[in-house]
Write an enzyme that holds these catalytic residues in place. Structure first.
Site, PDB file in Angstrom:
ATOM      1  N   CYS A   2       0.854  -1.178   0.000  1.00  0.00           N
ATOM      2  CA  CYS A   2       0.000   0.000   0.000  1.00  0.00           C
ATOM      3  C   CYS A   2       0.896   1.235   0.000  1.00  0.00           C
ATOM      4  O   CYS A   2       2.114   1.133   0.106  1.00  0.00           O
ATOM      5  CB  CYS A   2      -0.842   0.028   1.260  1.00  0.00           C
ATOM      6  SG  CYS A   2      -1.707  -1.515   1.545  1.00  0.00           S
ATOM      7  N   HIS A 480       6.233 -30.482 -27.998  1.00  0.00           N
ATOM      8  CA  HIS A 480       6.369 -31.218 -26.729  1.00  0.00           C
ATOM      9  C   HIS A 480       5.168 -31.009 -25.826  1.00  0.00           C
ATOM     10  O   HIS A 480       5.280 -31.178 -24.612  1.00  0.00           O
ATOM     11  CB  HIS A 480       7.676 -30.802 -26.032  1.00  0.00           C
ATOM     12  CG  HIS A 480       8.883 -31.137 -26.850  1.00  0.00           C
ATOM     13  ND1 HIS A 480       9.385 -32.412 -26.939  1.00  0.00           N
ATOM     14  CD2 HIS A 480       9.651 -30.369 -27.664  1.00  0.00           C
ATOM     15  CE1 HIS A 480      10.427 -32.411 -27.761  1.00  0.00           C
ATOM     16  NE2 HIS A 480      10.609 -31.180 -28.222  1.00  0.00           N
TER      17      HIS A 480
END
Ligand code: M6R
Length: 581
Positions: A2, A480
């Site tokens: 924050c 793959h």
């Protein structure tokens, strides 16, 4: 994760703190709030909070309130959902104290059980402020005692009902304070100070400050008064006009040529303190970062291997910090971060420092936590980056790290770099490209070598601001696994900027097309192949092409985001700076 801001001085500080909070929205923007002393109402402590960004808060307080003593907060939720109850400031159970907090109280459950008081929110911060209220002694002593019990990180500002003081405390998260003849301001970074302050104090871990009218007193962890040296602050290029309705992301994409020019001028033309001789002794390099900055690290590895023939490695910081690392004094550990405030990157840098080894930081914000740890700083010259999606900081990182590698290799190719810095631009028409993405169910990015890294970064941009579930892969990996997903509803974006792999990527394109998938090809190379769309890139030296090829992908993410009606500057669930783990 924050931002906090506080103002104390003659005149109404509410708008001052609101302006400061706007500068800090990069740290989180899901809710925000203010606490202040209302002198018109018996110096009562008042709180205004809302869900949403600072503009909503501004609307709520506009002309309705005035105060000389104000603390404020902009939040990125860690504990508890996004709602007004969980927004800061948080009040103590007795209503006497309000706190704004950046950080995490790791032992908040334990502390919560130790104080027998009611809680209204789900936040760790409410536990912190009630713990303070429960302690004995002066307000400062209460704060100091509570801080001793808290495990975790905090930078905080505390305000007491009817009081004329603001207290600050810092551990882990950054906190700055500045004083001039009229007011005192504090905040999570120096951008809150605007041009009104020439110097600022940076609090160290364990330190406290007591702010009163035009005055600040500093204390160490034992509560003993200390003197602190102030640091001159330069705000040049680090303050923005927030009133503009244009999106910051598009503005920042278009600023990339300027960032590249500035980088060239600062690193190749100006005499600067960056002495490349310091780095000759290192036999290897390990680059560590998060997100987009990690992609810059992957690119840096390629540059150092290509030009300097040095072994290199890149790690994601959140992995590095918990890995069984074999550290070596012959290796330079390089931490790359736009903000210099990313928690995992900082923790990784501390780990290497604690082992007594050298670290270099590549950062875009001069006064950041990472730079304070660094033995060497390689600055990037992108100027302030506001949009959460990193664009100009990424290309500036790549260019700085490329120049670093070239200098280390002793190669003088200034004329090539100069030519690039003068001719690189960001004009691409992505209208049709955008339509193709929107028509597809599945989107993939593929490339080989440096183009694979661009694929990863392109996919990250599209996920981040357009919320599309897409994937970046090494093109050679298609067979793959990923090929199983390819069908007539798939779009594959192929990047090709290297002669060496031209034929290979062409085969990968054919493999996609054989399964009905569409291709957008982004390339500066002559490819004799039919695709749904080709985006032609201008030609520069191969090692400069990653700076060029990412631009249409940034523009694509921006356009798709806009077409879908999202805010490109503030994507959901994210913050510009990830200051918690
Ligand atoms: O400030 P940093 O460069 O350390 O931030 C690292 C990442 O959080 C950041 O690059 C993130 O991935 C961007 N939002 C991506 O656009």
């Amino acid at each position: 994760m924050c931002g906090i801001c506080a103002g104390f001085g003659n005149g109404n500080q509410i708008m001052n703190v609101i302006r400061g909070l706007k500068e800090l929205e990069y740290r989180g923007y899901d809710s925000c709030g203010l606490a202040f002393i209302n002198s018109k109402k018996n110096d009562n402590l008042e709180i205004v909070k809302c869900v949403g960004g600072i503009n909503s808060l501004e609307e709520k307080v506009k002309e309705n309130f005035s105060s000389e003593i104000v603390i404020g907060h902009t939040r990125w939720a860690t504990h508890g959902k996004v709602c007004e109850e969980n927004a800061h400031p948080q009040l103590s159970f007795d209503g006497n104290y309000a706190i704004v907090h950046n950080g995490i109280v790791e032992n908040f459950e334990e502390l919560k059980n130790s104080i027998d008081v009611p809680f209204l929110s789900q936040t760790d911060t409410e536990v912190f402020v009630s713990l303070i209220a429960k302690e004995n002694g002066s307000t400062f002593e209460k704060l100091r005692k509570a801080c001793q019990k808290v495990v975790g990180a905090y930078s905080l500002a505390l305000l007491e009902n009817k009081s004329k003081k603001i207290y600050l405390a810092k551990k882990g998260s950054p906190l700055w304070v500045a004083v001039n003849e009229n007011e005192v301001m504090a905040g999570s970074d120096i951008s809150v100070f605007s041009n009104k302050f020439k110097n600022a104090f940076c609090l160290n871990d364990g330190e406290f400050a007591e702010i009163s009218l035009k005055n600040v007193i500093f204390f160490d962890k034992n509560g003993k008064k200390i003197e602190k040296k102030c640091i001159p602050i330069e705000n040049d290029g680090f303050s923005y006009d927030y009133s503009s309705s244009d999106s910051f992301m598009l503005k920042e994409i278009k600023e990339q040529p300027l960032a590249i020019r500035k980088t060239y001028l600062n690193l190749c033309v100006s005499q600067n303190n960056f002495d490349i001789k310091n780095f000759k002794k290192f036999k290897s390099f390990h680059f560590i970062a998060c997100g987009t900055a990690y992609h810059s690290c992957l690119m840096a590895c390629r540059f150092l291997q290509k030009f300097c023939n040095k072994p290199c490695e890149a790690s994601v910081a959140s992995e590095f910090r918990y890995a069984e690392n074999v550290l070596s004094k012959n290796c330079l550990y390089v931490f790359v971060s736009q903000s210099g405030e990313t928690a995992d990157t900082i923790a990784s840098a501390k780990l290497v420092k604690d082992a007594g080894l050298s670290i270099m930081c590549v950062t875009n914000v001069p006064y950041c936590t990472l730079n304070s740890l660094a033995d060497f700083v390689l600055p990037t010259f992108a100027g302030k980056e506001i949009a959460v999606a990193s664009t100009k900081a990424y290309t500036a990182q790549i260019f700085s790290l490329l120049i670093f590698a070239l200098k280390l290799a002793g190669l003088n190719i200034n004329s090539i770099l100069k030519n690039f810095s003068l001719n690189f631009d960001c004009e691409f028409d992505v209208e049709k490209f955008c339509e193709l993405v929107l028509q597809s169910d599945k989107v993939f990015f593929m490339g080989r070598g440096q183009d694979c890294i661009t694929s990863l970064e392109g996919a990250l941009k599209l996920k981040e601001i357009a919320y599309l579930n897409c994937l970046g892969i090494p093109a050679g990996e298609l067979k793959h696994g990923t090929l199983a997903l390819i069908d007539e509803n798939s779009l594959v974006i192929a990047i090709s900027t290297q002669e060496k792999t031209k034929k290979k990527i062409e085969s990968n394109i054919l493999e996609v097309q054989a399964r009905g998938g569409k291709i957008v090809l982004i390339s500066n190379i002559e490819h004799n192949i039919n695709v749904a769309q080709k985006i032609s890139l201008p030609c520069f030296e191969e090692f400069l092409m990653p700076i060029v090829s990412i631009v249409p992908l940034q523009l694509l993410a921006f356009s798709v985001c806009q077409k879908l009606g999202f805010n490109p500057d503030k994507p959901r669930n994210l913050a510009k700076s990830v200051t918690v783990e």
